[in-house]
Design a protein around this motif. Structure first.
Motif, PDB file in Angstrom:
ATOM      1  N   ALA A  12      -5.518  -3.266  20.323  1.00  0.00           N
ATOM      2  CA  ALA A  12      -4.945  -2.972  21.644  1.00  0.00           C
ATOM      3  C   ALA A  12      -3.819  -3.927  22.013  1.00  0.00           C
ATOM      4  O   ALA A  12      -3.087  -3.683  22.977  1.00  0.00           O
ATOM      5  CB  ALA A  12      -6.027  -3.006  22.724  1.00  0.00           C
ATOM      6  N   GLY A  13      -3.704  -5.044  21.274  1.00  0.00           N
ATOM      7  CA  GLY A  13      -2.623  -5.991  21.568  1.00  0.00           C
ATOM      8  C   GLY A  13      -3.095  -7.258  22.262  1.00  0.00           C
ATOM      9  O   GLY A  13      -2.288  -7.987  22.843  1.00  0.00           O
ATOM     10  N   LYS A  14      -4.383  -7.548  22.177  1.00  0.00           N
ATOM     11  CA  LYS A  14      -4.937  -8.727  22.873  1.00  0.00           C
ATOM     12  C   LYS A  14      -4.322 -10.026  22.349  1.00  0.00           C
ATOM     13  O   LYS A  14      -3.908 -10.877  23.127  1.00  0.00           O
ATOM     14  CB  LYS A  14      -6.467  -8.782  22.714  1.00  0.00           C
ATOM     15  N   GLY A  15      -4.265 -10.154  21.024  1.00  0.00           N
ATOM     16  CA  GLY A  15      -3.739 -11.388  20.433  1.00  0.00           C
ATOM     17  C   GLY A  15      -2.279 -11.614  20.819  1.00  0.00           C
ATOM     18  O   GLY A  15      -1.889 -12.720  21.213  1.00  0.00           O
ATOM     19  N   THR A  16      -1.491 -10.554  20.725  1.00  0.00           N
ATOM     20  CA  THR A  16      -0.059 -10.641  21.054  1.00  0.00           C
ATOM     21  C   THR A  16       0.142 -11.076  22.500  1.00  0.00           C
ATOM     22  O   THR A  16       0.926 -11.980  22.800  1.00  0.00           O
ATOM     23  CB  THR A  16       0.582  -9.237  20.864  1.00  0.00           C
ATOM     24  N   GLN A  17      -0.587 -10.438  23.407  1.00  0.00           N
ATOM     25  CA  GLN A  17      -0.419 -10.763  24.835  1.00  0.00           C
ATOM     26  C   GLN A  17      -1.011 -12.130  25.156  1.00  0.00           C
ATOM     27  O   GLN A  17      -0.486 -12.848  26.010  1.00  0.00           O
ATOM     28  CB  GLN A  17      -1.053  -9.671  25.711  1.00  0.00           C
ATOM     29  N   ALA A  18      -2.092 -12.489  24.468  1.00  0.00           N
ATOM     30  CA  ALA A  18      -2.705 -13.801  24.722  1.00  0.00           C
ATOM     31  C   ALA A  18      -1.705 -14.910  24.429  1.00  0.00           C
ATOM     32  O   ALA A  18      -1.577 -15.863  25.204  1.00  0.00           O
ATOM     33  CB  ALA A  18      -3.964 -13.976  23.875  1.00  0.00           C
ATOM     34  N   LEU A  19      -0.952 -14.786  23.325  1.00  0.00           N
ATOM     35  CA  LEU A  19       0.027 -15.827  22.979  1.00  0.00           C
ATOM     36  C   LEU A  19       1.066 -15.977  24.077  1.00  0.00           C
ATOM     37  O   LEU A  19       1.481 -17.080  24.417  1.00  0.00           O
ATOM     38  CB  LEU A  19       0.706 -15.507  21.641  1.00  0.00           C
ATOM     39  N   LYS A  20       1.484 -14.858  24.651  1.00  0.00           N
ATOM     40  CA  LYS A  20       2.494 -14.910  25.713  1.00  0.00           C
ATOM     41  C   LYS A  20       1.913 -15.532  26.992  1.00  0.00           C
ATOM     42  O   LYS A  20       2.574 -16.309  27.687  1.00  0.00           O
ATOM     43  CB  LYS A  20       3.053 -13.507  25.979  1.00  0.00           C
ATOM     44  N   GLU A  23       1.641 -19.316  26.691  1.00  0.00           N
ATOM     45  CA  GLU A  23       2.925 -19.979  26.883  1.00  0.00           C
ATOM     46  C   GLU A  23       3.278 -20.075  28.365  1.00  0.00           C
ATOM     47  O   GLU A  23       3.725 -21.110  28.846  1.00  0.00           O
ATOM     48  CB  GLU A  23       3.985 -19.138  26.167  1.00  0.00           C
ATOM     49  N   MET A  24       3.032 -19.015  29.093  1.00  0.00           N
ATOM     50  CA  MET A  24       3.442 -18.996  30.507  1.00  0.00           C
ATOM     51  C   MET A  24       2.517 -19.811  31.403  1.00  0.00           C
ATOM     52  O   MET A  24       2.971 -20.450  32.343  1.00  0.00           O
ATOM     53  CB  MET A  24       3.514 -17.550  30.983  1.00  0.00           C
ATOM     54  N   TYR A  25       1.217 -19.779  31.126  1.00  0.00           N
ATOM     55  CA  TYR A  25       0.264 -20.396  32.070  1.00  0.00           C
ATOM     56  C   TYR A  25      -0.446 -21.623  31.495  1.00  0.00           C
ATOM     57  O   TYR A  25      -1.349 -22.159  32.132  1.00  0.00           O
ATOM     58  CB  TYR A  25      -0.769 -19.363  32.538  1.00  0.00           C
ATOM     59  N   ASN A  26      -0.061 -22.010  30.283  1.00  0.00           N
ATOM     60  CA  ASN A  26      -0.614 -23.233  29.711  1.00  0.00           C
ATOM     61  C   ASN A  26      -2.138 -23.173  29.547  1.00  0.00           C
ATOM     62  O   ASN A  26      -2.847 -24.136  29.838  1.00  0.00           O
ATOM     63  CB  ASN A  26      -0.197 -24.419  30.616  1.00  0.00           C
ATOM     64  N   LEU A  27      -2.603 -22.014  29.113  1.00  0.00           N
ATOM     65  CA  LEU A  27      -4.045 -21.829  28.920  1.00  0.00           C
ATOM     66  C   LEU A  27      -4.402 -22.029  27.448  1.00  0.00           C
ATOM     67  O   LEU A  27      -3.520 -22.062  26.594  1.00  0.00           O
ATOM     68  CB  LEU A  27      -4.446 -20.414  29.352  1.00  0.00           C
ATOM     69  N   ILE A  28      -5.684 -22.143  27.167  1.00  0.00           N
ATOM     70  CA  ILE A  28      -6.138 -22.243  25.776  1.00  0.00           C
ATOM     71  C   ILE A  28      -6.649 -20.877  25.315  1.00  0.00           C
ATOM     72  O   ILE A  28      -7.443 -20.237  26.007  1.00  0.00           O
ATOM     73  CB  ILE A  28      -7.224 -23.328  25.644  1.00  0.00           C
ATOM     74  N   HIS A  29      -6.155 -20.460  24.150  1.00  0.00           N
ATOM     75  CA  HIS A  29      -6.516 -19.157  23.600  1.00  0.00           C
ATOM     76  C   HIS A  29      -7.774 -19.306  22.753  1.00  0.00           C
ATOM     77  O   HIS A  29      -7.753 -20.014  21.749  1.00  0.00           O
ATOM     78  CB  HIS A  29      -5.329 -18.674  22.740  1.00  0.00           C
ATOM     79  N   ILE A  83      -8.178 -18.289  27.802  1.00  0.00           N
ATOM     80  CA  ILE A  83      -8.083 -16.836  27.611  1.00  0.00           C
ATOM     81  C   ILE A  83      -9.088 -16.476  26.546  1.00  0.00           C
ATOM     82  O   ILE A  83      -8.959 -16.906  25.389  1.00  0.00           O
ATOM     83  CB  ILE A  83      -6.690 -16.414  27.131  1.00  0.00           C
ATOM     84  N   PHE A  84     -10.080 -15.720  26.917  1.00  0.00           N
ATOM     85  CA  PHE A  84     -11.073 -15.264  25.943  1.00  0.00           C
ATOM     86  C   PHE A  84     -10.580 -13.946  25.348  1.00  0.00           C
ATOM     87  O   PHE A  84     -10.316 -12.986  26.079  1.00  0.00           O
ATOM     88  CB  PHE A  84     -12.436 -15.086  26.623  1.00  0.00           C
ATOM     89  N   ASP A  85     -10.462 -13.922  24.027  1.00  0.00           N
ATOM     90  CA  ASP A  85      -9.908 -12.758  23.322  1.00  0.00           C
ATOM     91  C   ASP A  85     -10.925 -12.356  22.252  1.00  0.00           C
ATOM     92  O   ASP A  85     -11.226 -13.143  21.354  1.00  0.00           O
ATOM     93  CB  ASP A  85      -8.546 -13.183  22.735  1.00  0.00           C
ATOM     94  N   GLY A  86     -11.460 -11.149  22.391  1.00  0.00           N
ATOM     95  CA  GLY A  86     -12.465 -10.708  21.419  1.00  0.00           C
ATOM     96  C   GLY A  86     -13.855 -11.193  21.769  1.00  0.00           C
ATOM     97  O   GLY A  86     -14.790 -11.038  20.980  1.00  0.00           O
ATOM     98  N   PHE A  87     -14.010 -11.749  22.918  1.00  0.00           N
ATOM     99  CA  PHE A  87     -15.286 -12.256  23.429  1.00  0.00           C
ATOM    100  C   PHE A  87     -15.234 -12.176  24.953  1.00  0.00           C
ATOM    101  O   PHE A  87     -14.194 -12.526  25.508  1.00  0.00           O
ATOM    102  CB  PHE A  87     -15.483 -13.720  22.997  1.00  0.00           C
ATOM    103  N   PRO A  88     -16.273 -11.776  25.648  1.00  0.00           N
ATOM    104  CA  PRO A  88     -17.556 -11.297  25.149  1.00  0.00           C
ATOM    105  C   PRO A  88     -17.482  -9.865  24.604  1.00  0.00           C
ATOM    106  O   PRO A  88     -16.801  -9.029  25.151  1.00  0.00           O
ATOM    107  CB  PRO A  88     -18.443 -11.362  26.389  1.00  0.00           C
ATOM    108  N   ARG A  89     -18.251  -9.632  23.562  1.00  0.00           N
ATOM    109  CA  ARG A  89     -18.279  -8.332  22.891  1.00  0.00           C
ATOM    110  C   ARG A  89     -19.537  -7.543  23.224  1.00  0.00           C
ATOM    111  O   ARG A  89     -19.645  -6.373  22.857  1.00  0.00           O
ATOM    112  CB  ARG A  89     -18.278  -8.576  21.400  1.00  0.00           C
ATOM    113  N   THR A  90     -20.490  -8.190  23.848  1.00  0.00           N
ATOM    114  CA  THR A  90     -21.729  -7.517  24.279  1.00  0.00           C
ATOM    115  C   THR A  90     -22.081  -8.035  25.678  1.00  0.00           C
ATOM    116  O   THR A  90     -21.596  -9.096  26.090  1.00  0.00           O
ATOM    117  CB  THR A  90     -22.916  -7.855  23.349  1.00  0.00           C
ATOM    118  N   ILE A  91     -22.940  -7.287  26.364  1.00  0.00           N
ATOM    119  CA  ILE A  91     -23.389  -7.719  27.698  1.00  0.00           C
ATOM    120  C   ILE A  91     -24.091  -9.071  27.589  1.00  0.00           C
ATOM    121  O   ILE A  91     -23.908  -9.946  28.441  1.00  0.00           O
ATOM    122  CB  ILE A  91     -24.372  -6.672  28.298  1.00  0.00           C
ATOM    123  N   GLU A  92     -24.867  -9.251  26.531  1.00  0.00           N
ATOM    124  CA  GLU A  92     -25.563 -10.519  26.318  1.00  0.00           C
ATOM    125  C   GLU A  92     -24.569 -11.689  26.254  1.00  0.00           C
ATOM    126  O   GLU A  92     -24.783 -12.752  26.851  1.00  0.00           O
ATOM    127  CB  GLU A  92     -26.340 -10.417  24.993  1.00  0.00           C
TER     128      GLU A  92
END
Ligand code: C5P
Ligand code: MG
Length: 191
Positions: A12-20, A23-29, A83-92
């Motif tokens: 869906a483009g999560k990794g691509t958008q996470a990198l951007k 950069e803009m908000y100084n978050l950890i991916h 930025i959590f990318d690919g997690f959480p993958r389940t309700i648990e």
């Protein structure tokens, strides 16, 4: 801290958008997929354990990915946010994440879901597979299984955040820039 879950099906483009966003908000991916692939690459005991699941497009057990996130959170206590990318993958996993964060008086601000039609997902993943060297990006049957696993086990996680009033959907059938503008608008509106 400002913590976001970037959500959506594989490709869906999560990794691509996470990198951007980083950069803009100084978050950890924090991409659990990237962390697991790095473990596979260095052939660590964890990498060996998860390899066959990842290559089939199946989910790694909750306790393993939760522990990875726990370690990464405690190693980055000074972060401006994650930025959590690919997690959480389940309700648990979503419940565990809330517990881990609330112990530090933190929470998830927003879950932002990238929406892409299924046929487009498959063609984007196959294209990525030409360069990524990922076995799970190169075989249409495995890609379809990943999408099935997403629909069955992961998509319900959006409901979990909807109930908390934290969820927004973003169309990502257009350009990278257009999607990023929409994501930015959500983040800026929140702050
Ligand atoms: O997030 P990404 O698509 O990069 O993940 C690749 C694979 O890693 C998934 O198909 C799955 O096998 C595994 N994974 C998982 N649980 C997570 C993240 C990734 O099982 N929370
Ligand atoms: Mg990814």
């Amino acid at each position: 801290m400002f913590n976001i879950v970037l959500f959506g099906p594989p490709g869906a483009g999560k990794g691509t958008q996470a990198l951007k966003l980083v950069e803009m908000y100084n978050l950890i991916h924090l991409s659990t997929g990237d962390i697991l692939r790095a473990e596979m690459k260095r052939n660590s005991p964890l990498g060996q354990k998860v390899k066959s699941l990842i290559e089939k497009g199946e989910l790694v057990p909750d306790e393993i990915v939760i522990e990875l996130i726990r370690e990464n959170l405690s190693n980055n206590k000074d972060a401006a946010g994650f930025i959590f990318d690919g997690f959480p993958r389940t309700i648990e996993q979503a419940k565990s994440l809330d517990e881990m964060l609330s112990r530090e008086s933190l929470d998830i601000a927003l879950m932002l879901t990238l929406e892409v039609e299924e046929e487009e997902l498959i063609s984007r993943i196959l294209l990525r597979g030409q360069n990524s060297g990922r076995a799970d990006d190169s075989n249409p049957d495995i890609i379809k299984n990943r999408i099935k696993v997403y629909n069955e086990q992961t998509a319900p996680v959006a409901e979990y955040y909807k109930k908390q009033g934290k969820h927004a959907s973003i169309d990502n059938m257009g350009t990278i820039e257009n999607t990023f503008d929409q994501l930015k608008a959500h983040v800026d509106n929140w702050q």
